[in-house]
Structures are given as C-alpha cells and as structure tokens.
Design a protein around this motif. Structure first.
Motif, PDB file in Angstrom:
ATOM      1  N   HIS A  60       1.327   8.614  18.877  1.00 36.56           N
ATOM      2  CA  HIS A  60       2.473   7.761  19.162  1.00 36.56           C
ATOM      3  C   HIS A  60       2.323   7.218  20.577  1.00 36.56           C
ATOM      4  CE1 HIS A  60       3.804  11.660  20.849  1.00 36.56           C
ATOM      5  NE2 HIS A  60       4.433  10.904  21.747  1.00 36.56           N
ATOM      6  N   TYR A  61       3.101   6.203  20.903  1.00 38.31           N
ATOM      7  CA  TYR A  61       3.067   5.590  22.222  1.00 38.31           C
ATOM      8  C   TYR A  61       4.210   6.131  23.073  1.00 38.31           C
ATOM      9  CZ  TYR A  61      -0.255   2.229  20.304  1.00 38.31           C
ATOM     10  OH  TYR A  61      -1.355   1.651  19.724  1.00 38.31           O
ATOM     11  N   THR A  62       3.939   6.258  24.369  1.00 41.26           N
ATOM     12  CA  THR A  62       4.930   6.780  25.297  1.00 41.26           C
ATOM     13  C   THR A  62       5.153   5.765  26.410  1.00 41.26           C
ATOM     14  OG1 THR A  62       4.184   9.035  24.859  1.00 41.26           O
ATOM     15  CG2 THR A  62       5.536   8.685  26.800  1.00 41.26           C
ATOM     16  N   PHE A  63       6.391   5.333  26.557  1.00 37.20           N
ATOM     17  CA  PHE A  63       6.759   4.387  27.597  1.00 37.20           C
ATOM     18  C   PHE A  63       7.993   4.893  28.329  1.00 37.20           C
ATOM     19  CE2 PHE A  63       4.815   1.876  24.197  1.00 37.20           C
ATOM     20  CZ  PHE A  63       3.805   1.231  24.885  1.00 37.20           C
ATOM     21  N   THR A  64       8.231   4.318  29.488  1.00 35.08           N
ATOM     22  CA  THR A  64       9.455   4.616  30.217  1.00 35.08           C
ATOM     23  C   THR A  64      10.626   3.979  29.494  1.00 35.08           C
ATOM     24  OG1 THR A  64       8.239   4.632  32.300  1.00 35.08           O
ATOM     25  CG2 THR A  64      10.634   4.397  32.424  1.00 35.08           C
ATOM     26  N   ALA A  65      11.640   4.762  29.200  1.00 37.07           N
ATOM     27  CA  ALA A  65      12.800   4.241  28.474  1.00 37.07           C
ATOM     28  C   ALA A  65      13.564   3.246  29.339  1.00 37.07           C
ATOM     29  CB  ALA A  65      13.717   5.383  28.056  1.00 37.07           C
ATOM     30  N   PRO A  66      14.026   2.139  28.749  1.00 33.42           N
ATOM     31  CA  PRO A  66      14.806   1.170  29.524  1.00 33.42           C
ATOM     32  C   PRO A  66      16.171   1.735  29.893  1.00 33.42           C
ATOM     33  CG  PRO A  66      14.831   0.594  27.203  1.00 33.42           C
ATOM     34  CD  PRO A  66      13.860   1.734  27.341  1.00 33.42           C
ATOM     35  N   LYS A  67      16.754   1.203  30.946  1.00 30.29           N
ATOM     36  CA  LYS A  67      18.077   1.634  31.362  1.00 30.29           C
ATOM     37  C   LYS A  67      19.127   1.196  30.335  1.00 30.29           C
ATOM     38  CE  LYS A  67      16.854   1.291  36.263  1.00 30.29           C
ATOM     39  NZ  LYS A  67      17.160   0.624  37.546  1.00 30.29           N
ATOM     40  N   PRO A  68      20.163   2.009  30.114  1.00 29.47           N
ATOM     41  CA  PRO A  68      21.203   1.634  29.134  1.00 29.47           C
ATOM     42  C   PRO A  68      21.882   0.313  29.458  1.00 29.47           C
ATOM     43  CG  PRO A  68      21.395   3.943  29.758  1.00 29.47           C
ATOM     44  CD  PRO A  68      20.382   3.330  30.685  1.00 29.47           C
ATOM     45  N   THR A  69      21.889  -0.059  30.734  1.00 28.06           N
ATOM     46  CA  THR A  69      22.564  -1.306  31.134  1.00 28.06           C
ATOM     47  C   THR A  69      21.644  -2.519  31.053  1.00 28.06           C
ATOM     48  OG1 THR A  69      21.995  -0.859  33.443  1.00 28.06           O
ATOM     49  CG2 THR A  69      24.146  -0.084  32.655  1.00 28.06           C
ATOM     50  N   GLN A  70      20.363  -2.299  30.744  1.00 29.19           N
ATOM     51  CA  GLN A  70      19.421  -3.410  30.713  1.00 29.19           C
ATOM     52  C   GLN A  70      19.727  -4.339  29.537  1.00 29.19           C
ATOM     53  OE1 GLN A  70      15.414  -2.115  31.125  1.00 29.19           O
ATOM     54  NE2 GLN A  70      14.515  -4.162  30.943  1.00 29.19           N
ATOM     55  N   GLN A  71      19.639  -5.637  29.789  1.00 27.45           N
ATOM     56  CA  GLN A  71      19.951  -6.634  28.779  1.00 27.45           C
ATOM     57  C   GLN A  71      18.666  -7.151  28.126  1.00 27.45           C
ATOM     58  OE1 GLN A  71      23.113  -7.486  27.878  1.00 27.45           O
ATOM     59  NE2 GLN A  71      23.811  -5.906  29.305  1.00 27.45           N
ATOM     60  N   ALA A 144      -3.119   7.402  29.424  1.00 26.08           N
ATOM     61  CA  ALA A 144      -2.843   6.185  28.666  1.00 26.08           C
ATOM     62  C   ALA A 144      -1.458   6.278  28.046  1.00 26.08           C
ATOM     63  CB  ALA A 144      -3.897   5.982  27.576  1.00 26.08           C
ATOM     64  N   TYR A 145      -1.005   5.160  27.519  1.00 25.31           N
ATOM     65  CA  TYR A 145       0.284   5.141  26.826  1.00 25.31           C
ATOM     66  C   TYR A 145       0.197   5.850  25.485  1.00 25.31           C
ATOM     67  CZ  TYR A 145       1.615   1.543  30.192  1.00 25.31           C
ATOM     68  OH  TYR A 145       1.893   0.855  31.344  1.00 25.31           O
ATOM     69  N   LEU A 146      -1.023   6.064  24.994  1.00 23.26           N
ATOM     70  CA  LEU A 146      -1.237   6.670  23.682  1.00 23.26           C
ATOM     71  C   LEU A 146      -1.262   8.188  23.796  1.00 23.26           C
ATOM     72  CD1 LEU A 146      -1.830   5.563  20.791  1.00 23.26           C
ATOM     73  CD2 LEU A 146      -4.239   5.971  21.280  1.00 23.26           C
ATOM     74  N   THR A 147      -0.495   8.858  22.934  1.00 24.82           N
ATOM     75  CA  THR A 147      -0.457  10.321  22.914  1.00 24.82           C
ATOM     76  C   THR A 147      -0.846  10.807  21.526  1.00 24.82           C
ATOM     77  OG1 THR A 147       1.318  10.394  24.560  1.00 24.82           O
ATOM     78  CG2 THR A 147       0.975  12.373  23.211  1.00 24.82           C
ATOM     79  N   TRP A 148      -1.932  11.578  21.445  1.00 26.32           N
ATOM     80  CA  TRP A 148      -2.376  12.113  20.157  1.00 26.32           C
ATOM     81  C   TRP A 148      -1.580  13.357  19.819  1.00 26.32           C
ATOM     82  CZ3 TRP A 148      -8.360  11.688  21.087  1.00 26.32           C
ATOM     83  CH2 TRP A 148      -8.759  10.370  20.826  1.00 26.32           C
ATOM     84  N   GLU A 149      -1.218  13.468  18.552  1.00 25.66           N
ATOM     85  CA  GLU A 149      -0.481  14.640  18.086  1.00 25.66           C
ATOM     86  C   GLU A 149      -1.396  15.662  17.426  1.00 25.66           C
ATOM     87  OE1 GLU A 149       3.078  13.622  15.894  1.00 25.66           O
ATOM     88  OE2 GLU A 149       3.183  11.679  16.883  1.00 25.66           O
ATOM     89  N   ASN A 150      -2.563  15.230  16.938  1.00 21.25           N
ATOM     90  CA  ASN A 150      -3.562  16.153  16.389  1.00 21.25           C
ATOM     91  C   ASN A 150      -4.926  15.480  16.416  1.00 21.25           C
ATOM     92  OD1 ASN A 150      -3.979  14.699  13.768  1.00 21.25           O
ATOM     93  ND2 ASN A 150      -1.831  15.273  13.463  1.00 21.25           N
ATOM     94  N   THR A 151      -5.960  16.224  15.998  1.00 19.27           N
ATOM     95  CA  THR A 151      -7.330  15.715  16.096  1.00 19.27           C
ATOM     96  C   THR A 151      -7.613  14.585  15.110  1.00 19.27           C
ATOM     97  OG1 THR A 151      -8.032  17.478  14.586  1.00 19.27           O
ATOM     98  CG2 THR A 151      -8.246  17.901  16.951  1.00 19.27           C
ATOM     99  N   GLY A 152      -6.712  14.343  14.169  1.00 18.22           N
ATOM    100  CA  GLY A 152      -6.912  13.217  13.263  1.00 18.22           C
ATOM    101  C   GLY A 152      -6.929  11.891  13.995  1.00 18.22           C
ATOM    102  N   GLY A 153      -6.323  11.871  15.183  1.00 17.41           N
ATOM    103  CA  GLY A 153      -6.322  10.655  15.977  1.00 17.41           C
ATOM    104  C   GLY A 153      -7.722  10.248  16.402  1.00 17.41           C
TER     105      GLY A 153
END
Length: 203
Positions: A60-71, A144-153
């Motif tokens: 899955h990809y991991t990014f910084t979550a946007p602020k709740p007030t962001q439009q 990286a932004y990519l995070t492997w959850e198991n070796t299948g990646g």
C-alpha cells in the motif's frame, strides 16, 4: 510529503522537462501520439497491478494525511481524498507514464538507428530493471511511499515492470513510424517548400 505537494513541485517539473526534451527529440505528431498511448497503457497496467496488490495485501502507499481544514476541488472531503491516494496515487501514474513510458520510448525511437543504438538498448532493458531495483530498495529501506505487507510484493514488482513497460513499448512500435521515415518525409517537405520559394522568387 503529501501527494498534493508532490503534484505541484515534482510533476510540474517533469512536464516542463518532458516538453523541453520534445524540442530535442523532434518527434512527428504520429510518433508523439504513439508514445503517449504507450505510456497510458503502462499507467493503466500500473493501476490494475496496484488494485491486485491492495486486494491481496501485497503493498500500500503511505502519504502524509491532509489537514481536516484543507480544501479540495468539488468539495471532496480530506479523508476521502487520503483514502483514494493511499490506494491509487494518480500523480504517480501520470509521472510514470510520461517519464518511464512516453519519454523513454521517444528516446529509444530517436537513437535506435545509428551510431548511438547502444544507448537505445540500454534504455530498453535498463529502465524496467531500474524501476524494479528502485521499488525493491525503497520498500525494503522504508525510504519510498510504497510499503510492502508481505514478500508477495517482491514477486509482483519483478513481474509488473517488464510486462507494463514492454506492453506499452509494443503498442508504440506498432503505431509509430521509424525515425528514418519521419526524417525522409521532413526532407521531402523541406525540398518541396524550397522549390516553391525558388519558383515564386523567379516570377
């Protein structure tokens, strides 16, 4: 980095570089369209592979979550936006389609005939290998932004890049005229234009 920042800073730079290199490569309209279609095919395969990886819990990809007030446009909720890009980062697909798809195909087309044909071969076989090693290194070192959850990646990554890259390239080769054909046509057009100018100047 949040994906919106990546889009503004990195993707805009990629587009400028892509347009600049077009002035050097000088593809015809047919060649450019073929390259963009090849890159699009590669991006579509990327989306499908990410969908399989998500459903199979490979990565899955991991990014910084946007602020709740962001439009966001169209009144999209920040959390809905974050959920979407975590599974399907559209900006990554666009940058991959332009850089590792269309631009590489155009460079191969430009150099595949002539004394620098070795460079085209390096790109042809080196780009998918580079993408594989980049993703494996980034995921294994958590840089990286990519995070492997198991070796299948790992298995899916090794299979994905050659399939996506060469499928897009096969479409490009089928649709695009060769560099020699494009140059011959340009020369004919220039000679025809010069002959018209010479005829008009004699009148």
């Amino acid at each position: 980095m949040e994906l919106l920042d990546f889009t503004i800073l990195v993707l805009s730079f990629i587009i400028v570089v892509f347009l600049g290199l077009l002035l050097f490569i000088r593809p015809s309209r047919a060649v450019l369209v073929a390259a963009l279609l090849g890159g699009l095919v590669m991006a579509v395969i990327n989306v499908l592979v990410d969908l399989v990886a998500y459903l199979a819990h490979f990565w899955h990809y991991t990014f910084t979550a946007p602020k709740p007030t962001q439009q966001f446009p169209l009144n999209i909720r920040p959390q809905d936006y974050y959920n979407l890009i975590t599974h399907f980062p559209v900006t990554f697909y666009v940058s991959s389609a332009l850089v590792f798809g269309a631009l590489v195909y155009l460079l191969i087309w430009r150099f595949e005939a002539g004394p620098k044909a070795w460079f085209a071969k390096v790109l042809l076989y080196g780009v998918p290998l580079f993408c594989i090693l980049r993703d494996i290194y980034g995921a294994s070192t958590h840089t990286a932004y990519l995070t492997w959850e198991n070796t299948g990646g790992i298995v899916l990554t090794v299979l994905f890049w050659p399939v996506a890259f060469f499928t897009g390239y096969a479409l490009f080769k089928k649709l695009a005229p060769s560099y020699s054909e494009v140059e011959a046509q340009r020369q004919e057009e220039e000679e025809h234009t010069n002959s018209l100018k010479a005829a008009s100047s004699k009148q």
